[in-house]
Design an enzyme around this catalytic site. Structure first.
Site, PDB file in Angstrom:
ATOM      1  CG  HIS A 194      -0.182   0.121   2.539  1.00 10.66           C
ATOM      2  ND1 HIS A 194       0.171  -0.968   3.300  1.00 10.66           N
ATOM      3  CD2 HIS A 194       0.293   1.207   3.219  1.00 10.66           C
ATOM      4  CE1 HIS A 194       0.795  -0.572   4.386  1.00 10.66           C
ATOM      5  NE2 HIS A 194       0.903   0.742   4.372  1.00 10.66           N
TER       6      HIS A 194
ATOM      7  CG  HIS B  68      -3.883   0.347   4.828  1.00 10.65           C
ATOM      8  ND1 HIS B  68      -3.405  -0.811   5.348  1.00 10.65           N
ATOM      9  CD2 HIS B  68      -2.885   1.263   4.991  1.00 10.65           C
ATOM     10  CE1 HIS B  68      -2.190  -0.619   5.815  1.00 10.65           C
ATOM     11  NE2 HIS B  68      -1.837   0.617   5.601  1.00 10.65           N
TER      12      HIS B  68
ATOM     13  CG  HIS C  55       4.440   4.948   4.379  1.00 12.73           C
ATOM     14  ND1 HIS C  55       3.653   5.651   5.266  1.00 12.73           N
ATOM     15  CD2 HIS C  55       3.845   3.734   4.246  1.00 12.73           C
ATOM     16  CE1 HIS C  55       2.644   4.884   5.657  1.00 12.73           C
ATOM     17  NE2 HIS C  55       2.729   3.715   5.047  1.00 12.73           N
TER      18      HIS C  55
ATOM     19  CG  HIS D  71       0.662   0.900  12.239  1.00 11.39           C
ATOM     20  ND1 HIS D  71       1.233   2.126  12.440  1.00 11.39           N
ATOM     21  CD2 HIS D  71       1.193   0.432  11.078  1.00 11.39           C
ATOM     22  CE1 HIS D  71       2.061   2.393  11.451  1.00 11.39           C
ATOM     23  NE2 HIS D  71       2.074   1.376  10.614  1.00 11.39           N
TER      24      HIS D  71
ATOM     25  CE1 TYR E 193       5.166   3.922   8.072  1.00 12.82           C
ATOM     26  CE2 TYR E 193       5.024   4.496  10.382  1.00 12.82           C
ATOM     27  CZ  TYR E 193       4.410   4.182   9.193  1.00 12.82           C
ATOM     28  OH  TYR E 193       3.044   4.135   9.122  1.00 12.82           O
TER      29      TYR E 193
ATOM     30  CD  GLU F 278       4.077   0.645   7.178  1.00 12.36           C
ATOM     31  OE1 GLU F 278       3.398   1.037   6.215  1.00 12.36           O
ATOM     32  OE2 GLU F 278       3.611   0.482   8.315  1.00 12.36           O
TER      33      GLU F 278
HETATM   34 FE   LIG Z   1       1.692   2.016   5.869  1.00 10.27          FE
END
Ligand SMILES: [Fe+2]
Length: 314
Positions: free
Chosen positions: A150, A206, A220, A252, A261, A271
């Protein structure tokens, strides 16, 4: 018609040799193509299409465009019509304008980011093949990332001027491209300003995310790993290679993913991301994070945003 997944991202780099060393030896991708202009094309071992990253030499870092693969060639015609009807200029480009790709659509999101849609890209197969495959190939380099998972794009957010490109980009992705909202951050005195969104076109938490900031940009791109132990090993690889790490292994709150990151040599944030924290579904209740718990949403263990997270991007 539907969007299948992120197809590739075109990243600007300041030093191609340093960038290739990073994406090949640290992330573990392989070079699959180079065009006449010197752009480099790379794929991850678990991807079957020809490339998922294009590196372009430039004087500035950042993203040139992000591309998504759609379900069929006919879907491109439908999307071309619906994007134009939404009031956004869309250009159809011939096969080959994007290297090794069939005809494609080019347009800008309401946030200003350039997006491409395409249905066909040259097939290469994964490194383990599709017949009686082993779970992973021999000879993996670095973190051995599986696939481009993503991207997160920074969008202009200025409530005093009534500018919210996060909300505009989100609405477009839902209304026109068929994504659905999975998680969001709501801020402001009344909690009614949509400051960040995570959207899916599949069953992962996501496939694209938008976060508000002072100016638009590229936050990112994320590469998938299997597990927490792979994330830990990726951090070892980064330290071994003196890679600048932004955030060491963390969870997260948003998406429940495991994360690191870090920066490529040009300052583009990457990431490594593991743990599909849950199966996203269009009818799953949208998860909302409030402004006072935003730190925990981004970094669940420290519960604090580091200053650079929303201020440093390309
Ligand atoms: Fe991400």
């Amino acid at each position: 018609m539907s969007v299948l997944r992120i197809g590739h991202i075109n990243i600007r780099v300041l030093d191609m040799d340093a960038a290739m060393n990073h994406y090949v030896n640290v992330n573990g991708m392989v070079k699959t193509h180079e065009d006449a202009a010197g752009n480099m094309y790379l794929k991850c071992w678990d991807e079957w299409d020809k490339y998922s990253v294009i590196l372009s030499q430039s004087d500035t870092a950042g993203m040139n465009h992000i591309a998504y693969k759609v379900s069929s060639d006919a879907a491109l015609d439908d999307y071309k019509k619906s994007i134009a009807e939404y009031g956004i200029d869309v250009v159809e480009e011939d096969a080959g304008v994007l290297e090794c790709v069939g005809r494609s659509l080019r347009f800008n999101l309401p946030s200003g980011h350039e997006m491409r849609l395409y249905a066909e890209k040259e097939f290469m197969g994964t490194d383990v093949g599709s017949t009686n495959p082993d779970p992973w190939p021999d000879g993996l380099k670095g973190a051995g990332v599986h696939w481009l998972d993503h991207a997160l794009l920074m969008c202009e957010l200025n409530p005093e001027e009534a500018i919210n490109k996060v909300a505009e980009a989100t609405k477009f992705m839902i209304d026109v491209l068929g994504f659905y909202l999975v998680e969001q951050v709501m801020v402001g005195p009344d909690g009614d300003i949509q400051a960040a969104t995570w959207l899916s076109c599949s069953n992962t938490p996501h496939d694209i995310a938008f976060v508000g900031g002072p100016v638009m940009g590229f936050h990112h791109c994320a590469f998938f790993l299997d597990s927490w132990s792979d994330v830990l090993k990726a951090a070892d690889v980064m330290s071994k290679n003196r890679v600048k790490i932004d955030v060491t292994p963390q969870r997260h709150g948003i998406t429940r993913g495991y994360t690191i990151y870090f920066f490529d040599p040009s300052g583009n944030r990457n990431e490594t991301f593991a743990g599909l924290g849950y199966l996203a579904q269009p009818d799953r209740p949208v998860t909302t994070w409030t402004e006072d718990e935003l730190g925990a949403g981004i970094f669940y263990h420290t519960r604090e945003l580091n200053e650079a997270f929303t201020s440093v991007y390309t």
